[in-house]
Design an enzyme around this catalytic site. Structure first.
Site, PDB file in Angstrom:
ATOM      1  CE  LYS A  70       2.222  -2.596   0.550  1.00 51.43           C
ATOM      2  NZ  LYS A  70       1.318  -3.638   1.068  1.00 51.43           N
ATOM      3  CD  GLU A  79      -2.712  -9.877  -2.614  1.00 49.13           C
ATOM      4  OE1 GLU A  79      -2.394  -9.013  -3.438  1.00 49.13           O
ATOM      5  OE2 GLU A  79      -3.126  -9.601  -1.474  1.00 49.13           O
ATOM      6  CD  GLU A 118      -7.536  -8.786   3.166  1.00 44.42           C
ATOM      7  OE1 GLU A 118      -8.150  -8.316   2.202  1.00 44.42           O
ATOM      8  OE2 GLU A 118      -6.311  -8.619   3.332  1.00 44.42           O
ATOM      9  CG  ASN A 150      10.422   4.169  16.239  1.00 41.91           C
ATOM     10  OD1 ASN A 150       9.362   4.424  15.659  1.00 41.91           O
ATOM     11  ND2 ASN A 150      10.781   2.934  16.546  1.00 41.91           N
ATOM     12  N   GLY A 151       8.246   6.441  17.619  1.00 47.58           N
ATOM     13  CA  GLY A 151       7.122   6.130  18.512  1.00 47.58           C
ATOM     14  C   GLY A 151       6.178   7.312  18.603  1.00 47.58           C
ATOM     15  CG  HIS A 190     -29.315 -17.506  -4.164  1.00 45.90           C
ATOM     16  ND1 HIS A 190     -30.664 -17.696  -4.343  1.00 45.90           N
ATOM     17  CD2 HIS A 190     -29.149 -17.205  -2.856  1.00 45.90           C
ATOM     18  CE1 HIS A 190     -31.298 -17.486  -3.201  1.00 45.90           C
ATOM     19  NE2 HIS A 190     -30.398 -17.188  -2.281  1.00 45.90           N
ATOM     20  CD1 TRP A 206       4.946   5.428   8.947  1.00 46.99           C
ATOM     21  CD2 TRP A 206       5.957   5.319   6.976  1.00 46.99           C
ATOM     22  NE1 TRP A 206       4.040   4.947   8.045  1.00 46.99           N
ATOM     23  CE2 TRP A 206       4.625   4.876   6.826  1.00 46.99           C
ATOM     24  CE3 TRP A 206       6.785   5.343   5.855  1.00 46.99           C
ATOM     25  CZ2 TRP A 206       4.114   4.439   5.612  1.00 46.99           C
ATOM     26  CZ3 TRP A 206       6.263   4.913   4.646  1.00 46.99           C
ATOM     27  CH2 TRP A 206       4.946   4.468   4.539  1.00 46.99           C
ATOM     28  CE  LYS A 252      -3.756 -10.157   1.293  1.00 46.04           C
ATOM     29  NZ  LYS A 252      -4.412  -8.949   1.668  1.00 46.04           N
ATOM     30  NE  ARG A 293      12.424   0.845  12.692  1.00 43.74           N
ATOM     31  CZ  ARG A 293      11.761   0.027  13.476  1.00 43.74           C
ATOM     32  NH1 ARG A 293      11.879  -1.269  13.316  1.00 43.74           N
ATOM     33  NH2 ARG A 293      10.977   0.478  14.436  1.00 43.74           N
ATOM     34  CB  CYS A 318      10.867   6.678  12.701  1.00 47.99           C
ATOM     35  SG  CYS A 318       9.406   7.708  12.546  1.00 47.99           S
TER      36      CYS A 318
HETATM   37  O1  M6R Z   1      -2.698   1.415  -0.823  1.00 46.84           O
HETATM   38  P1  M6R Z   1      -4.129   0.951  -0.910  1.00 46.84           P
HETATM   39  O2  M6R Z   1      -4.668   0.515   0.397  1.00 46.84           O
HETATM   40  O3  M6R Z   1      -5.010   1.961  -1.569  1.00 46.84           O
HETATM   41  O4  M6R Z   1      -4.077  -0.325  -1.849  1.00 46.84           O
HETATM   42  C1  M6R Z   1      -5.246  -0.961  -2.250  1.00 46.84           C
HETATM   43  C2  M6R Z   1      -4.974  -2.263  -2.965  1.00 46.84           C
HETATM   44  O5  M6R Z   1      -4.184  -2.034  -4.107  1.00 46.84           O
HETATM   45  C3  M6R Z   1      -4.274  -3.272  -2.064  1.00 46.84           C
HETATM   46  O6  M6R Z   1      -5.021  -3.517  -0.914  1.00 46.84           O
HETATM   47  C4  M6R Z   1      -4.059  -4.590  -2.817  1.00 46.84           C
HETATM   48  O7  M6R Z   1      -5.283  -5.171  -3.118  1.00 46.84           O
HETATM   49  C5  M6R Z   1      -3.170  -5.546  -2.031  1.00 46.84           C
HETATM   50  N1  M6R Z   1      -2.335  -6.267  -2.937  1.00 46.84           N
HETATM   51  C6  M6R Z   1      -3.933  -6.515  -1.195  1.00 46.84           C
HETATM   52  O8  M6R Z   1      -3.125  -7.430  -0.540  1.00 46.84           O
END
Ligand code: M6R
Length: 618
Positions: free
Chosen positions: A613, A497, A490, A103-104, A513, A75, A494, A28, A2
Site C-alpha cells: 500500500k 495492478e 488511471e 467523527n467528522g 505514432h 484519523w 487499476k 477507520r 475516525c
Molecule cells: O501514497 P501515495 O499516494 O504516495 O502512493 C503512490 C503510489 O504508490 C500509489 O498510487 C500506487 O500506485 C497504487 N497502488 C495505485 O493504485
C-alpha cells in the site's frame, strides 16, 4: 474518518469492551486513541497518539473504572496526531466534567471557537472537536431551545443547544459527570448506529464494532440524538427534541464481512465510499486552501511530484491549473524528479507534492532534493502527521479516511476534488475567469458526489457484464485526449495492478505514432471520451481503431448517439459535467471494471501480488 464507540452496561467494566471495539474500528483511523469512562460521578480519561496496541501497552486502556464510557480511534483532519489532539476532548473544568468524541468535521468551529474564547474558555488542542465540549459547558444553565419534548435535565438541554449550533458532518458522543448514568450521541451525515443487547446498549460508527456483542442494531438517522441509559435508549430529533421510534434490525454479516461493512473486498467498499469522501473533500479548510492558493499564485514555476495514482491526479490537475487559472504546472513522476530537475530547481521553485500516504519514498526523496535547494514545498495528503505534512510549508488534507485496498480509488477522486478547488480559487484570485463562470463551476463541484453515486448505482451491473465479456483478452489499450488522458492512465493502472492484465495507455493522438501496430481483430480499446473539445478528434481515433478490427469500449456522456453507434460497448456518464471535473466521474466505471475483471480472473483485488500500500523504498 475516525471511529467512535461507547457503551452503557448493566454491570461489568466498560473499558476493555471499548478497547476491543476500537480495535475492530481501527481501519477507520489509527493515529491516536482514547477512552473516557464515568464512575461514581467522576470522569476518567486515557488517550495518546499512536496505534491502539502501542498506546495500550503504555497506558493500559482496560484499566479505567465504570460501566459507562466512550472511545475514539483517530484519523487526523484538524491538528496533527498528538496526545493533546487525541479524543476524548474535555471542557475547561478541572477535573474534567464533560468528555466528547467525534467523527467528522465541524465546519463552523473557527466561529464557535472565537465566541467561546471571548467567553473565557481555554482551548488545549488544535481540533475542531474541542469546541463541542466547551459549547456544551457554556450552555449549561442557558435557556433551552423551544423543544417539543422538553429535555429532562439541564445537561441534556445544554447538549441539545450545543448540537443545534454545529454545522458540518458529525457523529458525536458525550459522557459527563453532570449526568453520570447516560451516554448521549448525535448524528449529522457521519455514521452512527446503536447496538442493543440484553445487558448493554452500545453506539458505534460501524456495526463491526459491536457485532461480537450483539447482532441487533438500530440506525440513528441524520439530525437525531440517541440517549443511552442502563434500562433503555431513546432517540430524539436534534431540531425540536421530538421522540422517534425506530425498529431493531437483525444483522446477518459473518465476522469477516463485518469490517468491510458487508462488502466482499475493501476495494469495492472504497469505490462505494467515494460519494461520501467527495462530500468531505468539499469541507476543506478555507484557511489552508487560501494559503496554498497564495503560494501558487506567487510561484515562478510549479512542479508537481507524485507516484502512481497520485501522479495521475497531478497530470489531471495540470490541465485544471492551466485552463482555469492560466498557471503552467509540470507534473513529474517523483522517481525522475532529481534526475530531471535536481540541478535546475531553486529558491524560486514551488513543489506541490501529492501523496495519499505522505510516506512514499520516491516522493519524499524528490521533496528532499527540492528542499536542499531552498524550494517551497506544498503538500496534499491523506495522512495528517505523515512525513509529507512535516516537511511541507503548507499542506492540505484530502479528507478521504484510511484507504486499505492496495489499489488507490477514493484517493484519486478526492485528490482531484481538492486540486480542482485549488485551481478554481486561483482562477478567482487571478481574475482569469468571470465570477459567473466560477459560481457555475463551484456549483458543479458540489454536484459531483451525487453524480458519482448515480454512476455506481446505475452502471455497476453493466460494467460487471463487460468484465465477463472481456475477461479472457490478453491486452488492453486505453486512449483519450486532453485531461481524460489522466483518466485513461488511471484506468489502465487499476486494470494492470489488480487484474494482472497487460495494458497500455496513450494520448489518442500518439497512438498512430507506434502503438497502433499492435491492433488486430478483437483487440479491446477503451476510449474515455467526454463531450469536450477533443471529442470530434477522438471519434476520428475510434474510427481508425475500428477500421483495424479493434473492439471499442467507450466511456461517454449519456445519449451521445454518435459514439454509442460506433462503440461495441459503452458506459454512460450523466450530462452536464464540465471538462475539468470529468476525470472524477469518468474514472469510476474504470475502477469498477478493474475490480470485476480481477474477480472474473480469480485475483484478490485487495492483495495484488508484489505490491504494498505504501512504497517506502526507492
Ligand atoms: O501514497 P501515495 O499516494 O504516495 O502512493 C503512490 C503510489 O504508490 C500509489 O498510487 C500506487 O500506485 C497504487 N497502488 C495505485 O493504485
Amino acid at each position: 474518518m475516525c471511529g467512535i464507540f461507547g457503551c452503557v452496561l448493566k454491570s461489568g467494566s466498560a473499558a476493555p469492551i471499548i478497547h476491543s471495539a476500537l480495535k475492530r474500528l481501527e481501519y477507520r483511523g489509527y493515529d491516536s486513541v482514547g477512552e473516557a469512562t464515568v464512575n461514581m460521578g467522576k470522569l476518567f480519561i486515557k488517550k495518546d497518539a499512536g496505534k491502539i496496541d502501542e498506546v495500550h501497552s503504555l497506558l493500559n486502556l482496560d484499566d479505567l473504572p465504570g460501566e459507562i464510557g466512550i472511545g475514539h480511534t483517530r484519523w487526523a483532519t484538524h491538528g496533527a496526531p498528538s496526545r493533546v489532539n487525541s479524543h476524548p476532548h474535555f471542557s475547561c473544568s478541572e477535573p474534567p466534567k464533560i468528555a466528547v468524541v467525534h467523527n467528522g468535521i465541524v465546519e463552523n468551529f473557527m466561529e464557535l471557537k472565537k465566541e467561546l474564547d471571548d467567553a473565557g474558555h481555554v482551548f488545549r488542542s488544535k481540533t475542531d472537536t474541542e469546541v463541542i465540549a466547551h459549547l456544551i459547558e457554556e450552555n449549561i444553565g442557558e435557556k433551552e431551545l423551544a423543544l417539543k419534548t422538553p429535555s429532562s435535565s439541564p445537561f441534556e438541554k445544554a447538549i441539545f443547544n450545543a448540537i443545534n449550533r454545529l454545522q458540518g458532518s458529525f457523529a458525536v458522543a458525550v459522557v459527563s459527570s453532570y449526568e453520570p448514568n447516560k451516554v448521549f450521541c448525535a448524528r449529522n451525515e457521519s455514521p452512527l448506529v446503536l447496538g442493543v443487547a440484553e445487558n448493554a446498549f452500545y453506539f458505534a460508527s460501524d456495526i463491526p464494532a459491536f457485532l461480537p456483542l450483539t447482532n441487533k442494531a438500530v440506525y440513528v438517522e441524520n439530525g437525531e440524538m440517541a440517549i443511552l441509559s442502563k434500562n433503555a435508549f431513546e432517540i430524539k430529533k436534534i431540531f425540536d427534541g421530538s421522540s422517534v421510534t425506530r425498529d431493531l434490525k437483525q444483522i446477518d454479516w459473518a465476522p469477516e464481512m463485518a469490517e468491510k461493512q458487508g462488502y466482499p473486498h475493501f476495494m469495492i467498499k472504497e469505490i462505494y465510499e467515494q460519494p461520501r469522501c467527495l462530500r468531505d473533500t468539499l469541507r476543506l479548510q478555507d484557511k489552508y486552501l487560501e494559503l496554498l492558493t497564495t503560494f501558487l499564485d506567487r510561484a515562478r514555476e510549479v512542479i508537481m511530484v507524485a507516484c502512481g495514482t497520485s501522479y495521475h491526479a497531478c497530470l489531471a490537475a495540470s490541465y485544471m491549473f492551466s485552463k482555469l487559472s492560466f498557471l503552467a504546472t509540470h507534473p513529474v513522476i517523483a522517481s525522475e524528479f532529481t534526475g530531471q530537475h535536481g540541478k535546475s530547481v531553486n529558491i524560486d521553485s514551488t513543489i506541490l507534492a501529492v501523496s495519499q500516504s505522505g510516506e512514499t519514498a520516491d516522493t519524499l526523496a524528490a521533496v528532499e532534493t527540492a528542499r536542499q535547494r531552498a524550494a517551497t514545498i506544498l503538500g496534499l495528503t491523506n495522512v495528517v502527521g505523515s512525513t509529507l505534512t512535516r516537511v511541507s510549508r503548507v499542506y492540505l488534507s484530502q479528507q478521504s479516511g484510511p484507504e486499505i485496498g492496495v489499489a488507490a480509488t477514493k484517493t484519486f477522486t478526492s485528490q482531484l476534488s481538492a486540486l480542482s478547488q485549488l485551481a478554481l480559487r486561483l482562477a478567482k484570485k487571478r481574475g482569469k475567469i468571470s465570477q459567473e463562470d466560477i459560481d457555475i463551476l463551484d456549483e458543479k463541484v458540489r454536484r459531483i458526489p451525487d453524480i458519482v453515486e448515480k454512476i455506481i448505482e446505475t452502471q455497476k451491473e453493466k460494467v460487471k457484464k463487460l468484465a465477463t465479456k472481456y475477461r479472457d483478452k490478453s491486452c488492453f489499450f486505453f486512449l483519450a485526449r486532453g485531461i481524460s488522458y489522466a483518466t485513461a492512465l488511471e484506468g489502465r493502472l487499476k486494470l494492470m495492478e489488480i487484474a494482472y492484465m497487460p495494458a497500455i495507455a496513450f494520448p489518442a493522438g500518439e497512438s498512430k505514432h507506434g502503438p497502433i501496430s499492435l491492433i488486430e481483430k478483437g483487440f479491446p480499446v477503451v476510449f474515455v471520451c467526454p463531450p469536450d473539445q477533443t471529442r470530434k478528434t477522438v471519434i476520428g481515433n475510434i474510427m481508425e481503431m475500428k477500421a483495424r478490427g479493434a473492439l471499442i469500449v467507450a466511456i461517454c456522456e449519456e445519449n451521445d448517439e454518435e459514439i454509442i453507434r460506433i462503440a461495441d460497448d459503452y458506459i454512460e456518464i450523466p450530462k452536464g459535467i464540465p471538462e475539468i471535473l470529468s476525470p472524477i466521474p469518468y474514472v469510476v466505471p474504470l475502477q469498477l471494471f478493474a475490480y470485476y475483471m480481477a474477480i472474473e480472473r480469480g485475483c484478490d483485488p485487495d492483495m495484488p501480488r508484489n505490491l504494498a500500500k505504501s512504497v517506502t523504498v526507492k
